[in-house]
Design a protein around this motif. Structure first.
Motif, PDB file in Angstrom:
ATOM      1  N   PHE A  45      -5.732  -4.290   8.504  1.00  0.00           N
ATOM      2  CA  PHE A  45      -5.897  -4.522   7.088  1.00  0.00           C
ATOM      3  C   PHE A  45      -6.119  -6.089   6.969  1.00  0.00           C
ATOM      4  CE2 PHE A  45      -4.169  -5.504   2.994  1.00  0.00           C
ATOM      5  CZ  PHE A  45      -4.445  -4.528   2.004  1.00  0.00           C
ATOM      6  N   SER A  46      -5.635  -6.904   7.495  1.00  0.00           N
ATOM      7  CA  SER A  46      -5.798  -8.261   7.215  1.00  0.00           C
ATOM      8  C   SER A  46      -7.103  -8.915   7.811  1.00  0.00           C
ATOM      9  CB  SER A  46      -4.623  -9.133   8.087  1.00  0.00           C
ATOM     10  OG  SER A  46      -3.475  -8.881   7.629  1.00  0.00           O
ATOM     11  N   ARG A  47      -7.471  -8.189   8.907  1.00  0.00           N
ATOM     12  CA  ARG A  47      -8.821  -8.477   9.206  1.00  0.00           C
ATOM     13  C   ARG A  47     -10.122  -8.236   8.361  1.00  0.00           C
ATOM     14  NH1 ARG A  47      -9.725  -9.938  14.557  1.00  0.00           N
ATOM     15  NH2 ARG A  47      -8.020  -8.879  15.205  1.00  0.00           N
ATOM     16  N   THR A  48      -9.771  -6.924   7.853  1.00  0.00           N
ATOM     17  CA  THR A  48     -10.686  -6.647   7.152  1.00  0.00           C
ATOM     18  C   THR A  48     -11.007  -7.337   5.405  1.00  0.00           C
ATOM     19  OG1 THR A  48     -10.619  -4.471   7.675  1.00  0.00           O
ATOM     20  CG2 THR A  48     -11.727  -4.343   5.757  1.00  0.00           C
ATOM     21  N   LEU A  73      -8.279  -1.934  -0.087  1.00  0.00           N
ATOM     22  CA  LEU A  73      -9.136  -2.950   0.365  1.00  0.00           C
ATOM     23  C   LEU A  73     -10.254  -2.814  -0.578  1.00  0.00           C
ATOM     24  CD1 LEU A  73      -9.390  -2.239   4.179  1.00  0.00           C
ATOM     25  CD2 LEU A  73      -8.436  -4.142   3.128  1.00  0.00           C
ATOM     26  N   LEU A  74     -10.601  -1.472  -1.460  1.00  0.00           N
ATOM     27  CA  LEU A  74     -11.658  -1.637  -2.294  1.00  0.00           C
ATOM     28  C   LEU A  74     -10.999  -2.600  -3.713  1.00  0.00           C
ATOM     29  CD1 LEU A  74     -14.229  -0.707  -3.573  1.00  0.00           C
ATOM     30  CD2 LEU A  74     -13.167   1.357  -4.195  1.00  0.00           C
ATOM     31  N   GLY A 128     -11.424  -6.139  -3.103  1.00  0.00           N
ATOM     32  CA  GLY A 128     -12.805  -6.604  -3.177  1.00  0.00           C
ATOM     33  C   GLY A 128     -13.118  -6.817  -4.565  1.00  0.00           C
ATOM     34  N   GLN A 129     -12.734  -5.915  -5.259  1.00  0.00           N
ATOM     35  CA  GLN A 129     -12.879  -6.076  -6.771  1.00  0.00           C
ATOM     36  C   GLN A 129     -12.302  -7.215  -7.340  1.00  0.00           C
ATOM     37  OE1 GLN A 129     -11.438  -2.175  -8.113  1.00  0.00           O
ATOM     38  NE2 GLN A 129     -13.436  -1.334  -7.968  1.00  0.00           N
ATOM     39  N   THR A 130     -11.100  -7.403  -6.888  1.00  0.00           N
ATOM     40  CA  THR A 130     -10.004  -8.717  -7.347  1.00  0.00           C
ATOM     41  C   THR A 130     -11.085 -10.083  -7.071  1.00  0.00           C
ATOM     42  OG1 THR A 130      -8.037  -7.712  -7.217  1.00  0.00           O
ATOM     43  CG2 THR A 130      -8.137 -10.130  -7.156  1.00  0.00           C
ATOM     44  N   LEU A 131     -11.547 -10.043  -5.709  1.00  0.00           N
ATOM     45  CA  LEU A 131     -12.199 -11.246  -5.328  1.00  0.00           C
ATOM     46  C   LEU A 131     -13.529 -11.407  -6.240  1.00  0.00           C
ATOM     47  CD1 LEU A 131     -11.729 -10.761  -1.512  1.00  0.00           C
ATOM     48  CD2 LEU A 131     -10.734 -12.539  -2.742  1.00  0.00           C
ATOM     49  N   VAL A 135       0.836  -1.237   0.008  1.00  0.00           N
ATOM     50  CA  VAL A 135       0.128   0.262   0.079  1.00  0.00           C
ATOM     51  C   VAL A 135       0.895   1.203   0.145  1.00  0.00           C
ATOM     52  CG1 VAL A 135      -1.812   1.341   1.515  1.00  0.00           C
ATOM     53  CG2 VAL A 135      -1.998  -1.186   1.183  1.00  0.00           C
ATOM     54  N   GLU A 136       0.551   1.996  -0.873  1.00  0.00           N
ATOM     55  CA  GLU A 136       1.529   3.240  -1.391  1.00  0.00           C
ATOM     56  C   GLU A 136       0.712   4.449  -0.959  1.00  0.00           C
ATOM     57  OE1 GLU A 136       2.753   2.644  -5.329  1.00  0.00           O
ATOM     58  OE2 GLU A 136       4.225   1.187  -4.638  1.00  0.00           O
ATOM     59  N   THR A 137      -0.762   4.349  -0.956  1.00  0.00           N
ATOM     60  CA  THR A 137      -1.434   5.585  -0.855  1.00  0.00           C
ATOM     61  C   THR A 137      -2.635   5.153   0.329  1.00  0.00           C
ATOM     62  OG1 THR A 137      -2.727   4.820  -2.581  1.00  0.00           O
ATOM     63  CG2 THR A 137      -1.157   6.209  -3.025  1.00  0.00           C
ATOM     64  N   ASP A 138      -3.835   5.275  -0.167  1.00  0.00           N
ATOM     65  CA  ASP A 138      -4.856   4.861   0.852  1.00  0.00           C
ATOM     66  C   ASP A 138      -5.091   3.210   0.980  1.00  0.00           C
ATOM     67  OD1 ASP A 138      -7.106   5.078   2.093  1.00  0.00           O
ATOM     68  OD2 ASP A 138      -8.350   6.270   0.469  1.00  0.00           O
ATOM     69  N   ILE A 139      -5.314   3.061   2.301  1.00  0.00           N
ATOM     70  CA  ILE A 139      -5.609   1.749   2.673  1.00  0.00           C
ATOM     71  C   ILE A 139      -6.926   1.303   2.158  1.00  0.00           C
ATOM     72  CG2 ILE A 139      -5.924   0.292   4.709  1.00  0.00           C
ATOM     73  CD1 ILE A 139      -3.322   1.491   6.113  1.00  0.00           C
ATOM     74  N   GLU A 140      -7.948   2.345   2.491  1.00  0.00           N
ATOM     75  CA  GLU A 140      -9.448   1.988   2.131  1.00  0.00           C
ATOM     76  C   GLU A 140      -9.504   1.444   0.430  1.00  0.00           C
ATOM     77  OE1 GLU A 140     -11.418   1.206   4.466  1.00  0.00           O
ATOM     78  OE2 GLU A 140     -10.067   1.715   5.514  1.00  0.00           O
TER      79      GLU A 140
END
Length: 311
Positions: free
Chosen positions: A178-181, A149-150, A153-156, A141-146
């Protein structure tokens, strides 16, 4: 006294588009009659494994092989002989399946095996068949963690079923959040999640497993107590160490030049294939690959491909 002789065998994992595969029941009159196995047979003198595979499938099932790629090679000792089984993934064939030896056969899935007993040498293969062909690795992660995560979600949502959380730059608290989410996201898609390197965190969060670094391969003396265990390999010594440690699969890299390791020498496909020839574990090709490289990777013996930037 001499030990059991080594018998070379070619075995076929016939796979349909829905990922179901064929098991056949050994007929009366053969050793282990009534046991289920992947079809195939002994490699005769002068035959290549692929030639033997084609002959056996014609003799046993009445089909002609159109597409077969090398997969795993496993050795198993029976009381009467030691067999070295060279498994091929067969994804295209011509003709209707015909029980030419009056044997039974059944289409199965790794999650739902309905036939038994299984021939002992074939049992470990079923776990390997549960692994999908694409292994996604999160980008640092180089910028926004959220936003990251988005992206996960798109990859999944695009159908990826195996994910490695690899975040070297995060603090412990950031990585845990991060891992929990990401785990919660993955479970909603019935995907499997491994955490890179951090065995205690993987166990605390009840992740599906851990992915070991090459340094961990050199230092660990036993397989971590997790369901799935992968490992990063870059050479023959690391591949051998992963096998001895008893991991479930490995990545081998870099196959092609990568942005993350610009100075690293790439293996290329020929060296990749040479390193994993006769290897018993599923291998994901990693490094500079695109989804379109999957079939090429399989032709050179890979189980699938692992990707970071191309997901």
């Amino acid at each position: 006294m001499a030990g059991p002789s080594l018998v070379e065998v070619a075995a076929a994992v016939l796979i349909r588009p829905d990922d179901s595969f064929l098991l056949a029941c050994r007929p009366d009159g053969k050793p282990y009659a009534g046991y289920w196995e992947f079809p195939g047979g002994k490699i005769e003198t002068g035959e290549s494994p692929l030639q033997a595979l084609a002959r056996e499938l014609d003799e046993e099932l009445g089909i002609t092989v159109r597409q077969a790629t090398p997969w795993l090679t496993r050795t198993f000792s029976y009381p009467h002989a030691t067999v070295r089984l060279r498994f091929y993934r067969v994804t295209d064939w011509h003709g209707e399946l015909t029980p030419r030896e009056r044997q039974q056969f059944a289409w199965q899935t790794a999650e739902n095996i309905t036939v038994s007993p299984l021939l002992p040498a074939n049992t470990p293969i079923l776990r390997s068949l549960a692994l999908p062909s694409i292994y996604a690795v999160t980008r640092t992660v180089e910028t926004d963690i959220e936003a990251s995560l988005l992206s996960i979600g798109q990859t999944l949502g695009n159908g990826v079923k195996l994910l490695q959380i690899r975040q070297k730059a995060m603090s412990h608290d950031q990585l845990e959040h991060f891992s929990r989410t990401a785990l919660q996201l993955a479970r909603s898609y019935q995907a499997t999640v491994l955490i890179n390197e951090n065995i205690p965190l993987a166990q605390t969060l009840q992740a599906d497993g851990v992915h070991l670094t090459a340094a961990q391969l050199r230092s660990l003396h036993s397989r971590p107590a997790v369901n799935w265990c992968g490992a990063s390999c870059h050479n023959e010594q690391e591949l051998q160490r992963a096998e001895r440690l008893g991991v479930d699969f490995v990545t081998l890299s870099p196959v092609q030049p990568t942005l993350s390791h610009p100075g690293a020498a790439a293996l290329g496909w020929k060296e990749f294939a040479a390193l994993i020839r006769d290897y018993p574990l599923p291998v994901y090709a990693l490094g500079g690959l695109l989804p379109a490289d999957l079939e090429t990777a399989r032709e050179y013996g890979a189980h699938g491909i692992a990707m970071m930037r191309s997901i």
